[in-house]
Motif scaffolding. Sequence first.
Motif, PDB file in Angstrom:
ATOM      1  N   SER A 140      30.790  39.952  40.916  1.00 38.46           N
ATOM      2  CA  SER A 140      32.171  40.172  41.338  1.00 38.46           C
ATOM      3  C   SER A 140      32.299  41.437  42.172  1.00 38.46           C
ATOM      4  O   SER A 140      32.976  41.458  43.209  1.00 38.46           O
ATOM      5  CB  SER A 140      33.086  40.261  40.109  1.00 38.46           C
ATOM      6  N   LEU A 141      31.651  42.510  41.732  1.00 36.06           N
ATOM      7  CA  LEU A 141      31.739  43.775  42.461  1.00 36.06           C
ATOM      8  C   LEU A 141      30.958  43.727  43.769  1.00 36.06           C
ATOM      9  O   LEU A 141      31.376  44.309  44.775  1.00 36.06           O
ATOM     10  CB  LEU A 141      31.219  44.916  41.582  1.00 36.06           C
ATOM     11  N   ALA A 142      29.821  43.021  43.765  1.00 40.28           N
ATOM     12  CA  ALA A 142      28.972  42.987  44.956  1.00 40.28           C
ATOM     13  C   ALA A 142      29.609  42.218  46.105  1.00 40.28           C
ATOM     14  O   ALA A 142      29.324  42.498  47.275  1.00 40.28           O
ATOM     15  CB  ALA A 142      27.615  42.386  44.608  1.00 40.28           C
ATOM     16  N   GLN A 143      30.475  41.253  45.787  1.00 41.28           N
ATOM     17  CA  GLN A 143      31.052  40.434  46.853  1.00 41.28           C
ATOM     18  C   GLN A 143      32.379  40.974  47.386  1.00 41.28           C
ATOM     19  O   GLN A 143      32.937  40.422  48.340  1.00 41.28           O
ATOM     20  CB  GLN A 143      31.260  39.006  46.359  1.00 41.28           C
ATOM     21  N   LEU A 144      32.879  42.072  46.831  1.00 38.10           N
ATOM     22  CA  LEU A 144      34.138  42.634  47.311  1.00 38.10           C
ATOM     23  C   LEU A 144      33.958  43.235  48.709  1.00 38.10           C
ATOM     24  O   LEU A 144      33.016  43.990  48.953  1.00 38.10           O
ATOM     25  CB  LEU A 144      34.638  43.723  46.358  1.00 38.10           C
ATOM     26  N   PRO A 145      34.838  42.921  49.639  1.00 38.16           N
ATOM     27  CA  PRO A 145      34.784  43.556  50.966  1.00 38.16           C
ATOM     28  C   PRO A 145      35.024  45.059  50.853  1.00 38.16           C
ATOM     29  O   PRO A 145      35.840  45.507  50.042  1.00 38.16           O
ATOM     30  CB  PRO A 145      35.916  42.867  51.731  1.00 38.16           C
ATOM     31  N   ILE A 146      34.305  45.836  51.654  1.00 40.85           N
ATOM     32  CA  ILE A 146      34.433  47.295  51.639  1.00 40.85           C
ATOM     33  C   ILE A 146      34.923  47.761  53.006  1.00 40.85           C
ATOM     34  O   ILE A 146      34.369  47.358  54.035  1.00 40.85           O
ATOM     35  CB  ILE A 146      33.093  47.975  51.308  1.00 40.85           C
ATOM     36  N   ASN A 147      35.952  48.607  53.002  1.00 38.82           N
ATOM     37  CA  ASN A 147      36.505  49.140  54.240  1.00 38.82           C
ATOM     38  C   ASN A 147      36.623  50.653  54.158  1.00 38.82           C
ATOM     39  O   ASN A 147      36.712  51.230  53.064  1.00 38.82           O
ATOM     40  CB  ASN A 147      37.899  48.549  54.517  1.00 38.82           C
ATOM     41  N   LEU A 154      41.730  35.686  34.738  1.00 32.43           N
ATOM     42  CA  LEU A 154      41.271  36.311  35.977  1.00 32.43           C
ATOM     43  C   LEU A 154      42.036  37.597  36.273  1.00 32.43           C
ATOM     44  O   LEU A 154      41.448  38.605  36.674  1.00 32.43           O
ATOM     45  CB  LEU A 154      41.417  35.338  37.149  1.00 32.43           C
ATOM     46  N   LEU A 155      43.351  37.562  36.063  1.00 31.88           N
ATOM     47  CA  LEU A 155      44.148  38.771  36.274  1.00 31.88           C
ATOM     48  C   LEU A 155      43.775  39.847  35.262  1.00 31.88           C
ATOM     49  O   LEU A 155      43.643  41.026  35.614  1.00 31.88           O
ATOM     50  CB  LEU A 155      45.644  38.428  36.164  1.00 31.88           C
ATOM     51  N   GLU A 156      43.587  39.443  34.015  1.00 35.38           N
ATOM     52  CA  GLU A 156      43.161  40.387  32.982  1.00 35.38           C
ATOM     53  C   GLU A 156      41.777  40.944  33.296  1.00 35.38           C
ATOM     54  O   GLU A 156      41.513  42.132  33.107  1.00 35.38           O
ATOM     55  CB  GLU A 156      43.150  39.683  31.628  1.00 35.38           C
ATOM     56  N   TYR A 157      40.904  40.073  33.798  1.00 40.82           N
ATOM     57  CA  TYR A 157      39.540  40.482  34.155  1.00 40.82           C
ATOM     58  C   TYR A 157      39.551  41.543  35.250  1.00 40.82           C
ATOM     59  O   TYR A 157      38.828  42.542  35.170  1.00 40.82           O
ATOM     60  CB  TYR A 157      38.770  39.240  34.599  1.00 40.82           C
ATOM     61  N   LEU A 158      40.390  41.351  36.252  1.00 38.87           N
ATOM     62  CA  LEU A 158      40.483  42.321  37.335  1.00 38.87           C
ATOM     63  C   LEU A 158      41.084  43.630  36.850  1.00 38.87           C
ATOM     64  O   LEU A 158      40.599  44.715  37.190  1.00 38.87           O
ATOM     65  CB  LEU A 158      41.322  41.745  38.480  1.00 38.87           C
ATOM     66  N   THR A 159      42.142  43.545  36.040  1.00 39.29           N
ATOM     67  CA  THR A 159      42.869  44.742  35.606  1.00 39.29           C
ATOM     68  C   THR A 159      42.077  45.580  34.618  1.00 39.29           C
ATOM     69  O   THR A 159      41.996  46.810  34.747  1.00 39.29           O
ATOM     70  CB  THR A 159      44.218  44.344  34.987  1.00 39.29           C
ATOM     71  N   HIS A 160      41.491  44.930  33.618  1.00 36.33           N
ATOM     72  CA  HIS A 160      40.877  45.673  32.516  1.00 36.33           C
ATOM     73  C   HIS A 160      39.355  45.787  32.622  1.00 36.33           C
ATOM     74  O   HIS A 160      38.783  46.729  32.070  1.00 36.33           O
ATOM     75  CB  HIS A 160      41.241  45.019  31.180  1.00 36.33           C
ATOM     76  N   ASP A 193      37.289  51.966  50.401  1.00 38.22           N
ATOM     77  CA  ASP A 193      38.175  51.097  49.626  1.00 38.22           C
ATOM     78  C   ASP A 193      37.516  49.738  49.416  1.00 38.22           C
ATOM     79  O   ASP A 193      37.033  49.115  50.369  1.00 38.22           O
ATOM     80  CB  ASP A 193      39.508  50.914  50.350  1.00 38.22           C
ATOM     81  N   LEU A 194      37.481  49.283  48.169  1.00 41.45           N
ATOM     82  CA  LEU A 194      37.022  47.941  47.829  1.00 41.45           C
ATOM     83  C   LEU A 194      38.237  47.035  47.696  1.00 41.45           C
ATOM     84  O   LEU A 194      39.182  47.353  46.951  1.00 41.45           O
ATOM     85  CB  LEU A 194      36.222  47.929  46.523  1.00 41.45           C
ATOM     86  N   ASP A 195      38.230  45.927  48.399  1.00 42.06           N
ATOM     87  CA  ASP A 195      39.382  45.021  48.428  1.00 42.06           C
ATOM     88  C   ASP A 195      39.332  44.088  47.226  1.00 42.06           C
ATOM     89  O   ASP A 195      38.692  43.045  47.248  1.00 42.06           O
ATOM     90  CB  ASP A 195      39.372  44.225  49.728  1.00 42.06           C
ATOM     91  N   GLU A 196      40.037  44.485  46.158  1.00 44.11           N
ATOM     92  CA  GLU A 196      40.010  43.692  44.928  1.00 44.11           C
ATOM     93  C   GLU A 196      40.821  42.404  45.018  1.00 44.11           C
ATOM     94  O   GLU A 196      40.675  41.518  44.171  1.00 44.11           O
ATOM     95  CB  GLU A 196      40.525  44.519  43.747  1.00 44.11           C
ATOM     96  N   THR A 197      41.673  42.276  46.054  1.00 37.04           N
ATOM     97  CA  THR A 197      42.457  41.042  46.181  1.00 37.04           C
ATOM     98  C   THR A 197      41.563  39.843  46.442  1.00 37.04           C
ATOM     99  O   THR A 197      41.996  38.700  46.283  1.00 37.04           O
ATOM    100  CB  THR A 197      43.475  41.172  47.330  1.00 37.04           C
ATOM    101  N   PHE A 198      40.314  40.080  46.822  1.00 40.40           N
ATOM    102  CA  PHE A 198      39.361  38.997  47.039  1.00 40.40           C
ATOM    103  C   PHE A 198      39.139  38.200  45.757  1.00 40.40           C
ATOM    104  O   PHE A 198      38.847  37.004  45.804  1.00 40.40           O
ATOM    105  CB  PHE A 198      38.040  39.575  47.538  1.00 40.40           C
ATOM    106  N   ILE A 199      39.300  38.868  44.598  1.00 40.98           N
ATOM    107  CA  ILE A 199      39.086  38.197  43.310  1.00 40.98           C
ATOM    108  C   ILE A 199      40.216  37.242  43.003  1.00 40.98           C
ATOM    109  O   ILE A 199      40.017  36.185  42.375  1.00 40.98           O
ATOM    110  CB  ILE A 199      38.966  39.241  42.175  1.00 40.98           C
ATOM    111  N   LEU A 200      41.428  37.581  43.435  1.00 41.65           N
ATOM    112  CA  LEU A 200      42.615  36.816  43.049  1.00 41.65           C
ATOM    113  C   LEU A 200      42.920  35.700  44.038  1.00 41.65           C
ATOM    114  O   LEU A 200      44.063  35.515  44.444  1.00 41.65           O
ATOM    115  CB  LEU A 200      43.821  37.751  42.914  1.00 41.65           C
TER     116      LEU A 200
END
Length: 399
Positions: free
Chosen positions: A54-61, A293-299, A327-334
């Motif tokens: 999950s962390l490795a696939q997040l876009p980084i800007n 999924l939302l809980e997974y991202l938040t916590h 910045d890691l774009d966490e919206t990619f998870i949702l």
Amino acid sequence: MAWYNRIFKRSLNTYNPTTTSSDGVGLTNLLGISDMSSTSISSVFAAIELISNSLAQLPINVKTKLNNKTTIVENHSFYSLFDNCLISKYMMIKMLVTDMLLFGDGIAYIKRASDGTPINLIYCPHGTFTISYNENNRDLYYLIPSVFKGKIEPIDVIHLVKNSTNGVEGRGIINYAKNAINLSKYTEKSALDYFSSGCHVAGILSTDAPRLTEDQRNSIKNAWRQSHGYDGSGMAVLEAGMKYQPISSNSKDAQLIESRLFNIQDIARFFNINPVLLGDLSHSSYSTIEASLLEYLTHTLAPYIVMIQDEFTRKLIKPSEKGLYIDLDETFILKSDKTSESNYLSTLVSNGIITINEARRQLGYNPVDGCDDLIIPYTDINQNKVNKNNDIVNDGEGN
């Protein structure tokens, strides 16, 4: 590197592996601190894979914030950093996070140009580095003989730390979850033994005969093994007066399936992951998965995301580039279904929260000319733009 010398005034000393510091506390990582066999437990493997992937696939800007406006910095040297690496960005972050979860520390050496610009990242597997920290004068340096023959300053090392008691050296989750993992191992072994024996249940053959000869006992044992053993047909015919009494519990009596489900839930607690995401669907529904999924991202992911952002910003953004940050774009998870996503973006655009091009970027489309303004829902097209001061442009008549 002038900027480097402004931060660290001391020079690098040549590393001599035969000498150690007598006044410092050496924190050495050695293979074997955490048992790699723990990853043979499916729930442990799934948890580590889930978090690291999950962390490795997040876009980084690279972003900057000026006048309360956040923008993406294009053509920054950071974007070409991973082009020079032996492994990809995905594998770099995945392996750093995996080491951090298993052993407590994920290490990568930063190679720099003469002006301090990072030009390469070298992943350092667990066991190939030493962390040396003097608690008296708070002196910290790294020894990585495979990439540099000397002391390495912290500014030149990406160091992801988990469960640290001193802020320097971490401790893997596996160390805290040993009991739960051992219980899972025993449960898996019991299941393996049970099913590999053809679901055979151990027991005793008894007879009313006063005494059996040695040949009779061997004959009965062999006949039973051939008919009801590992390779038998599963049916045995007992002689007159002979009885069979089991002395071990079967899978139902031992609650083998229930124990394996409990093990998933127990290990999920250590990784702070909802058991639904590890395959325990005993109490799940579609709405539960979305909430998970939302809980997974938040916590679960949020602390790791902040950790990586802070470490990358501190080490990969030069002091002369003050105001920039990673910045890691966490919206990619949702990512949701198309209808929900389109309604969500449409609401943001129509209320002047994001521009059309920002919405197109989230959908993977190229920007178009004239769609970089924030708009609000007015019928007059000349009134529906938000100016730079975030005030509504008037209609020219003072309204």
